[in-house]
Design a protein around this motif. Structure first.
Motif, mmCIF file in Angstrom:
data_model
loop_
_atom_site.group_PDB
_atom_site.id
_atom_site.type_symbol
_atom_site.label_atom_id
_atom_site.label_comp_id
_atom_site.label_asym_id
_atom_site.label_seq_id
_atom_site.Cartn_x
_atom_site.Cartn_y
_atom_site.Cartn_z
ATOM 1 N N ASP A 74 13.347 -19.285 10.831
ATOM 2 C CA ASP A 74 14.767 -19.869 11.765
ATOM 3 C C ASP A 74 15.331 -21.170 10.967
ATOM 4 O OD1 ASP A 74 16.556 -20.041 13.532
ATOM 5 O OD2 ASP A 74 15.441 -20.610 15.057
ATOM 6 N N ASP B 179 18.349 -22.414 10.470
ATOM 7 C CA ASP B 179 19.386 -22.921 11.213
ATOM 8 C C ASP B 179 18.870 -23.479 12.779
ATOM 9 O OD1 ASP B 179 19.361 -20.521 12.658
ATOM 10 O OD2 ASP B 179 21.561 -20.082 12.579
ATOM 11 N N ASP C 54 18.460 -22.248 15.556
ATOM 12 C CA ASP C 54 18.746 -21.598 16.811
ATOM 13 C C ASP C 54 18.037 -20.713 17.659
ATOM 14 O OD1 ASP C 54 18.861 -19.379 15.411
ATOM 15 O OD2 ASP C 54 20.938 -19.001 15.673
ATOM 16 N N LYS D 295 16.582 -17.889 17.010
ATOM 17 C CA LYS D 295 16.959 -16.464 16.912
ATOM 18 C C LYS D 295 16.947 -16.139 15.414
ATOM 19 C CE LYS D 295 19.993 -16.307 20.807
ATOM 20 N NZ LYS D 295 21.348 -16.171 21.105
ATOM 21 N N GLU E 70 18.279 -14.848 7.600
ATOM 22 C CA GLU E 70 17.468 -15.040 8.108
ATOM 23 C C GLU E 70 16.261 -13.783 7.903
ATOM 24 O OE1 GLU E 70 18.148 -18.854 10.829
ATOM 25 O OE2 GLU E 70 17.898 -17.042 11.607
HETATM 26 CA CA LIG Z 1 18.310 -18.820 13.326
#
Ligand SMILES: [Ca+2]
Length: 91
Positions: free
Chosen positions: A56, A58, A60, A62, A67
């Motif tokens: 992950d 960034d 976030d 998710k 990714e």
């Molecule tokens: Ca992510």
């Protein structure tokens, strides 16, 4: 080769249900369903969660498409390494 790429894309789309990212639950399901034979620890939800955190970039929470591709890259590398190793043993 082309069909393999299409499989990568359609697997992501169906796992994320058409969204831009897979949430934790979708990622767990995807790994267990599609990557059980190429990865270790896919029966461990904790291990999959750790893997998700590692991917992950960034932050976030998710797994986005980029990714996801990072994960595929790792798996491809692992498969390549194991093939090289078995070729070396054979020669
Ligand atoms: Ca992510």
């Amino acid at each position: 080769m082309e069909s393999a790429i299409k499989t990568l894309v359609t697997t992501f789309i169906s796992s994320s249900r058409g969204k831009e990212s897979m949430d934790g639950k979708s990622f767990q399901k995807m790994v267990k369903k599609h990557l059980g034979s190429v990865m270790e620890n896919t029966n461990s939800s904790t291990a999959i969660k750790e893997m998700q955190n590692g991917l992950d970039e960034d932050r976030d929470g998710k797994v986005g498409f980029q990714e996801y591709l990072t994960l595929i890259g790792y798996i491809a590398k692992a498969v390549s390494d194991s093939k090289s190793a078995s070729n070396a043993e054979a020669s």
